[in-house]
Write a protein that holds these residues in place. Sequence first.
Motif, PDB file in Angstrom:
ATOM      1  N   ILE A  64       0.860  -1.207   0.000  1.00 19.39           N
ATOM      2  CA  ILE A  64       0.000   0.000   0.000  1.00 19.39           C
ATOM      3  C   ILE A  64       0.887   1.244   0.000  1.00 19.39           C
ATOM      4  CG2 ILE A  64      -1.716   1.294   1.347  1.00 19.39           C
ATOM      5  CD1 ILE A  64      -2.687  -1.414   2.439  1.00 19.39           C
ATOM      6  N   LEU A  65       2.020   1.106   0.740  1.00 21.66           N
ATOM      7  CA  LEU A  65       3.005   2.203   0.766  1.00 21.66           C
ATOM      8  C   LEU A  65       4.308   1.689   0.151  1.00 21.66           C
ATOM      9  CD1 LEU A  65       2.582   3.520   4.434  1.00 21.66           C
ATOM     10  CD2 LEU A  65       1.565   4.465   2.348  1.00 21.66           C
ATOM     11  N   ASP A  66       4.953   2.538  -0.639  1.00 22.44           N
ATOM     12  CA  ASP A  66       6.283   2.220  -1.192  1.00 22.44           C
ATOM     13  C   ASP A  66       7.247   3.205  -0.525  1.00 22.44           C
ATOM     14  OD1 ASP A  66       7.815   2.761  -4.488  1.00 22.44           O
ATOM     15  OD2 ASP A  66       8.563   1.797  -2.647  1.00 22.44           O
ATOM     16  N   LEU A  67       7.851   2.767   0.588  1.00 20.30           N
ATOM     17  CA  LEU A  67       8.638   3.648   1.446  1.00 20.30           C
ATOM     18  C   LEU A  67      10.125   3.477   1.161  1.00 20.30           C
ATOM     19  CD1 LEU A  67       8.693   5.594   3.903  1.00 20.30           C
ATOM     20  CD2 LEU A  67       8.613   3.571   5.374  1.00 20.30           C
ATOM     21  N   ASN A  68      10.800   4.575   0.789  1.00 17.98           N
ATOM     22  CA  ASN A  68      12.247   4.533   0.502  1.00 17.98           C
ATOM     23  C   ASN A  68      12.966   5.605   1.317  1.00 17.98           C
ATOM     24  OD1 ASN A  68      11.777   2.856  -2.104  1.00 17.98           O
ATOM     25  ND2 ASN A  68      10.479   4.672  -2.350  1.00 17.98           N
ATOM     26  N   VAL A  69      14.061   5.231   1.960  1.00 13.97           N
ATOM     27  CA  VAL A  69      14.872   6.195   2.705  1.00 13.97           C
ATOM     28  C   VAL A  69      16.222   6.303   2.023  1.00 13.97           C
ATOM     29  CG1 VAL A  69      15.874   6.806   4.936  1.00 13.97           C
ATOM     30  CG2 VAL A  69      13.662   5.626   4.844  1.00 13.97           C
ATOM     31  N   THR A  70      16.608   7.550   1.713  1.00 16.92           N
ATOM     32  CA  THR A  70      17.873   7.817   1.008  1.00 16.92           C
ATOM     33  C   THR A  70      18.843   8.529   1.940  1.00 16.92           C
ATOM     34  OG1 THR A  70      16.735   8.023  -1.107  1.00 16.92           O
ATOM     35  CG2 THR A  70      18.872   9.109  -0.930  1.00 16.92           C
ATOM     36  N   ASN A  71      20.096   8.068   1.969  1.00 14.49           N
ATOM     37  CA  ASN A  71      21.118   8.714   2.793  1.00 14.49           C
ATOM     38  C   ASN A  71      21.767   9.834   1.984  1.00 14.49           C
ATOM     39  OD1 ASN A  71      23.305   9.502   4.292  1.00 14.49           O
ATOM     40  ND2 ASN A  71      23.842   7.413   4.948  1.00 14.49           N
ATOM     41  N   LEU A  72      21.574  11.052   2.427  1.00 11.90           N
ATOM     42  CA  LEU A  72      22.120  12.213   1.712  1.00 11.90           C
ATOM     43  C   LEU A  72      23.625  12.068   1.493  1.00 11.90           C
ATOM     44  CD1 LEU A  72      21.554  15.126   0.586  1.00 11.90           C
ATOM     45  CD2 LEU A  72      22.204  15.952   2.871  1.00 11.90           C
ATOM     46  N   ARG A  73      24.314  11.454   2.453  1.00 12.53           N
ATOM     47  CA  ARG A  73      25.779  11.326   2.345  1.00 12.53           C
ATOM     48  C   ARG A  73      26.198  10.498   1.121  1.00 12.53           C
ATOM     49  NH1 ARG A  73      28.397  13.777   6.356  1.00 12.53           N
ATOM     50  NH2 ARG A  73      27.404  13.842   8.402  1.00 12.53           N
ATOM     51  N   ASP A  74      25.294   9.667   0.631  1.00 12.00           N
ATOM     52  CA  ASP A  74      25.630   8.877  -0.575  1.00 12.00           C
ATOM     53  C   ASP A  74      25.846   9.790  -1.789  1.00 12.00           C
ATOM     54  OD1 ASP A  74      23.374   6.095   0.226  1.00 12.00           O
ATOM     55  OD2 ASP A  74      25.358   6.671   0.990  1.00 12.00           O
ATOM     56  N   PHE A  75      25.416  11.043  -1.661  1.00 12.95           N
ATOM     57  CA  PHE A  75      25.538  11.995  -2.775  1.00 12.95           C
ATOM     58  C   PHE A  75      26.564  13.085  -2.487  1.00 12.95           C
ATOM     59  CE2 PHE A  75      22.300  10.134  -5.275  1.00 12.95           C
ATOM     60  CZ  PHE A  75      21.448   9.551  -4.360  1.00 12.95           C
ATOM     61  N   ALA A  76      27.321  12.896  -1.390  1.00  5.50           N
ATOM     62  CA  ALA A  76      28.410  13.838  -1.117  1.00  5.50           C
ATOM     63  C   ALA A  76      29.471  13.636  -2.198  1.00  5.50           C
ATOM     64  CB  ALA A  76      28.990  13.571   0.256  1.00  5.50           C
ATOM     65  N   THR A  77      30.177  14.727  -2.555  1.00  9.04           N
ATOM     66  CA  THR A  77      31.071  14.633  -3.722  1.00  9.04           C
ATOM     67  C   THR A  77      32.542  14.518  -3.321  1.00  9.04           C
ATOM     68  OG1 THR A  77      31.042  17.038  -3.739  1.00  9.04           O
ATOM     69  CG2 THR A  77      29.484  15.923  -5.220  1.00  9.04           C
ATOM     70  N   ASP A  78      32.824  14.385  -2.040  1.00 11.54           N
ATOM     71  CA  ASP A  78      34.237  14.284  -1.643  1.00 11.54           C
ATOM     72  C   ASP A  78      34.460  13.013  -0.814  1.00 11.54           C
ATOM     73  OD1 ASP A  78      32.712  15.272   0.570  1.00 11.54           O
ATOM     74  OD2 ASP A  78      34.624  15.612   1.572  1.00 11.54           O
ATOM     75  N   LYS A  79      35.718  12.710  -0.565  1.00  7.19           N
ATOM     76  CA  LYS A  79      36.012  11.423   0.104  1.00  7.19           C
ATOM     77  C   LYS A  79      35.577  11.442   1.574  1.00  7.19           C
ATOM     78  CE  LYS A  79      41.002  12.128   1.210  1.00  7.19           C
ATOM     79  NZ  LYS A  79      41.131  13.537   0.815  1.00  7.19           N
ATOM     80  N   HIS A  80      35.406  12.636   2.121  1.00  5.68           N
ATOM     81  CA  HIS A  80      34.941  12.696   3.516  1.00  5.68           C
ATOM     82  C   HIS A  80      33.420  12.720   3.616  1.00  5.68           C
ATOM     83  CE1 HIS A  80      39.062  13.214   4.738  1.00  5.68           C
ATOM     84  NE2 HIS A  80      39.186  14.291   3.975  1.00  5.68           N
ATOM     85  N   ARG A  81      32.766  12.606   2.445  1.00 10.86           N
ATOM     86  CA  ARG A  81      31.277  12.602   2.390  1.00 10.86           C
ATOM     87  C   ARG A  81      30.690  13.813   3.124  1.00 10.86           C
ATOM     88  NH1 ARG A  81      28.699   7.582   1.447  1.00 10.86           N
ATOM     89  NH2 ARG A  81      27.556   7.436   3.419  1.00 10.86           N
ATOM     90  N   LYS A  82      31.287  14.968   2.782  1.00 13.42           N
ATOM     91  CA  LYS A  82      30.906  16.212   3.466  1.00 13.42           C
ATOM     92  C   LYS A  82      29.544  16.694   2.969  1.00 13.42           C
ATOM     93  CE  LYS A  82      33.111  20.836   3.975  1.00 13.42           C
ATOM     94  NZ  LYS A  82      32.868  20.993   5.431  1.00 13.42           N
ATOM     95  N   VAL A  83      28.669  17.101   3.875  1.00 11.86           N
ATOM     96  CA  VAL A  83      27.336  17.586   3.461  1.00 11.86           C
ATOM     97  C   VAL A  83      27.037  18.979   4.016  1.00 11.86           C
ATOM     98  CG1 VAL A  83      26.295  15.298   3.191  1.00 11.86           C
ATOM     99  CG2 VAL A  83      26.214  16.463   5.432  1.00 11.86           C
ATOM    100  N   ASP A  84      27.977  19.535   4.790  1.00 16.51           N
ATOM    101  CA  ASP A  84      27.714  20.851   5.381  1.00 16.51           C
ATOM    102  C   ASP A  84      28.973  21.699   5.283  1.00 16.51           C
ATOM    103  OD1 ASP A  84      28.941  19.090   7.356  1.00 16.51           O
ATOM    104  OD2 ASP A  84      28.711  20.767   8.743  1.00 16.51           O
ATOM    105  N   ASP A  85      28.772  23.025   5.390  1.00 12.47           N
ATOM    106  CA  ASP A  85      29.919  23.940   5.324  1.00 12.47           C
ATOM    107  C   ASP A  85      29.537  25.231   6.050  1.00 12.47           C
ATOM    108  OD1 ASP A  85      32.302  24.337   2.604  1.00 12.47           O
ATOM    109  OD2 ASP A  85      32.344  25.089   4.686  1.00 12.47           O
TER     110      ASP A  85
END
Length: 244
Positions: free
Chosen positions: A29-50
């Motif tokens: 009934i529900l198609d529930l997906n959780v995505t980890n934002l860090r998977d889309f970080a562009t550096d080796k430290h998986r940085k998501v904030d600055d």
Amino acid sequence: MRLDVISIFPEYLQPLSLSLIGRAAEDGILDLNVTNLRDFATDKHRKVDDTPYGGGAGMVMMPEPWGQALDSVRPANAAGAKPTLIVPSPAGTVFNQRMAYELAEEEHLVFACGRYEGIDERVIEYAHENFNVIPVSIGDYVLNGGEVAVMVMVEAIARLIPGVIGNPESLVEESHSDVLLEYPVYTKPASWRGRDVPEVLLGGNHQRVGRFRRDEQIKRTAVRRPDLITQLDAESLNRRDRDA
Ligand SMILES: Nc1cc(-c2cccs2)n[nH]1
């Protein structure tokens, strides 16, 4: 309904796999997906904030990981209706039961969980190209992140979707389903530690029970939420005489 949640703490959303929401997901009934934002970080430290332009305390969530995460949920310029992107924020439209009913009608909801001092504003501007974007507050207080707000909204929305809760009848008389707060409820034993169940509820006269419950709803709402009483017109206040 498809539900996507984007967060740097995907494990925060684990409880959604429990109970009625979890069963609805198993039942399709529900198609529930959780995505980890860090998977889309562009550096080796998986940085998501600055650090914030303009200075100030705290950190801001960088735009590019969000851009790629949103594109992964709905590719830029995809065909078809835009999903609704809900961005939990203390600066959003306050969530309520009416909004829950409206959102329960949607085919695809996406929730963007911000953290730190917030998400770079250009992400929200970009998101409007591919989503109907709604910043939503769950109340006038500040959380550390959007995940808890998403849990609240997903529960309130999903339970309104047909098939998610066993008995849809129970949706009818609950608080905020008709502005008035719900009436007090009782179960066995009829007398407990010197306190008795109101006599009218033991008698089986449905008309009297209905009137008692409506009166209790009006009294409870007048005491706890007088702000809701102003939304009621005389007709619905008097409805108890007809429907009870
Ligand atoms: N209502 C509400 C939402 C929030 C936050 C959402 C994201 C970070 S803080 N605080 N309060």
